[in-house]
Design an enzyme around this catalytic site. Structure first.
Site, short mmCIF file in Angstrom:
data_model
loop_
_atom_site.label_atom_id
_atom_site.label_comp_id
_atom_site.label_asym_id
_atom_site.label_seq_id
_atom_site.Cartn_x
_atom_site.Cartn_y
_atom_site.Cartn_z
N ASP A 1 -10.71 5.07 10.76
CA ASP A 1 -11.14 6.18 11.76
C ASP A 1 -9.92 7.02 12.33
OD1 ASP A 1 -13.57 7.45 12.50
OD2 ASP A 1 -13.86 6.08 14.35
N GLN B 1 -17.70 1.13 16.50
CA GLN B 1 -18.60 2.13 16.71
C GLN B 1 -18.59 2.63 18.09
OE1 GLN B 1 -20.51 3.98 14.29
NE2 GLN B 1 -20.99 5.50 16.17
N LYS C 1 -23.78 5.57 8.07
CA LYS C 1 -22.51 5.08 7.31
C LYS C 1 -22.64 3.87 6.38
CE LYS C 1 -20.06 6.36 11.41
NZ LYS C 1 -19.52 6.17 13.06
#
Ligand code: NAP
Length: 283
Positions: free
Chosen positions: A120, A97, A53
Site C-alpha cells: 500500500d 485495511q 481485493k
C-alpha cells in the site's frame, strides 16, 4: 473532451498481471505470490473493499489471505498478526485495511509492516523512498492515476499540476509523483487561500478531498485535465466524486468519471504492487 476509462485501463492492466503470474507459475516457483489483508473490526464499507481485493487476487491467480480480527483486538494482537505475515514467505505483500478501530495506533502498526511487503506504500520507509527518488512501492491510488495519465499519453513535463488534498494516502504521494515527472506542482488543502485562482491556472487538476461535487466549471481553465479521486454520495445518496462532472466536463480535454475512473485502478495497482513485491524478493 475525452472521458478517461478507468475500467478499460484496469482490465488491460489486470490481463497483463494475470499473464505474468501464469508465466511465473509455469516456470515453477518456490513460494506463493500472495496478498494478505488484515481487517480489524467490521466497518461495512471496508467489507466491500476487502471483498473486491480478494476477488481481484483470484482473478489474476494471486493467492489471498484474509486475516480478520475482532473490533476489540489489542495493539499486540494486530502487531502479532503483522509479524507472522512478515515471516511468512508465501505472503508477498500485506495491507492493513483502514480505518482501524480508534483505540489502535494506526501509524505505529503500519510501520511494523516489513517495507518489502508494504504494497500500500504507506510505511514511513516506503514513503521516504518515494520522496527521495528511489524505487518504491507506490501508494495504489496515486499510482493508478499515473497509469491513467500515461495510458492516454497525456503530457506532463513542464505543465502546471494542482493537487487538492494532502493526505498521506493520496494527495502527498500524488504531488510527489507528478513532481517526479517534471510537472510544476501546487499542493492545496483546506487552508489554501484563493483556491479558485490557483486551480484556474492549472493544466492538470487532481481532486482528492472527499467533498461531493466540490470542483465547479469556474475553477478550471479550458482544456484542463481533471482527475477525480473522490468517492462521495450526492444529495440523493448516489455515488459521485469531488468534481461536479456535469458542470466541468465540457471544459476539459480529459476527465475521469465517478464511478469508472480512478476507482477501478486502486485495487488493480494493489495487485500490481503485490507482484512487484514478489519479484523484488525473488531469489
Ligand atoms: P482525507 O484523508 O480526508 O484528506 C482530505 C484532504 O482534503 C485534506 O488534506 C484536507 O485538507 C483537504 N480538504 C478538505 N476540504 C477541503 C476544501 N474545502 N478545500 C481544499 N482542501 C480540502 O481524504 P483521502 O483519504 O485523501 O480521500 C479523499 C477522497 O478520495 C475521499 O472521497 C475518498 O473516499 C477518496 N478516495 C478514493 C480512492 C479511490 O480508489 N478512488 C482511494 C482513496 C480515497 P486539510 O489537510 O487541511 O484538512
Amino acid at each position: 473532451m475525452q472521458i478517461i476509462d478507468g475500467k478499460l485501463v484496469a482490465a488491460k492492466t489486470r490481463e497483463q498481471i494475470a499473464k505474468e503470474v501464469a508465466e511465473l507459475k509455469s516456470k515453477g516457483y518456490d513460494r506463493e505470490i500472495g496478498l494478505a489483508v488484515i481487517f480489524v473490526g467490521n466497518n461495512p464499507a471496508s467489507e466491500v473493499y476487502v471483498r473486491n481485493k480478494i476477488k481481484a487476487c483470484e482473478e489474476v491467480g494471486i493467492k489471498s489471505y484474509l486475516c480478520k480480527l475482532p473490533e476489540e483486538s489489542t495493539f499486540e494482537d494486530v502487531a502479532d498478526t503483522i509479524e507472522q505475515l512478515n515471516q511468512n514467505p508465501d505472503v508477498s505483500g500485506m495491507i492493513l485495511q483502514l480505518p482501524i478501530p480508534k483505540h489502535l495506533d494506526e501509524n505505529k502498526l503500519i510501520d511494523l509492516i516489513h517495507p518489502d511487503k508494504d504494497v500500500d506504500g504507506c510505511t514511513a520507509a516506503q514513503k521516504g523512498r518515494l520522496w527521495t527518488g528511489r524505487d518504491s512501492l507506490i501508494a495504489c491510488t496515486p499510482y493508478g492515476v499515473m497509469k491513467l495519465l500515461d495510458f492516454y499519453g497525456i503530457p506532463l513535463e513542464g505543465r502546471n499540476a494542482v493537487v487538492i488534498g494532502r493526505s498521506n494516502l493520496v494527495g502527498k504521494p500524488m504531488a510527489q509523483l507528478l513532481l517526479d515527472r517534471n510537472c510544476t506542482v501546487t499542493l492545496c488543502h483546506s487552508r489554501t487561500k484563493n483556491l479558485k485562482e490557483v486551480t484556474s491556472s492549472a493544466d492538470i487538476v487532481v481532486v482528492a478531498i472527499g467533498k461531493a461535487k466540490f470542483l465547479k466549471a469556474d475553477m478550471v481553465k479550458d482544456g484542463a485535465v481533471v482527475i477525480d479521486v473522490g468517492m462521495d454520495r450526492d444529495e440523493n445518496g448516489k455515488l459521485c466524486g469531488d468534481v461536479d462532472y456535469a458542470d466541468v466536463a465540457e471544459k476539459c480535454s480529459y476527465i475521469t468519471p465517478v464511478p469508472g475512473g480512478v476507482g477501478p485502478m486502486t485495487v488493480t495497482m494493489l495487485i500490481a504492487n503485490t507482484l512487484q513485491a514478489y519479484k523484488s524478493t525473488a531469489k
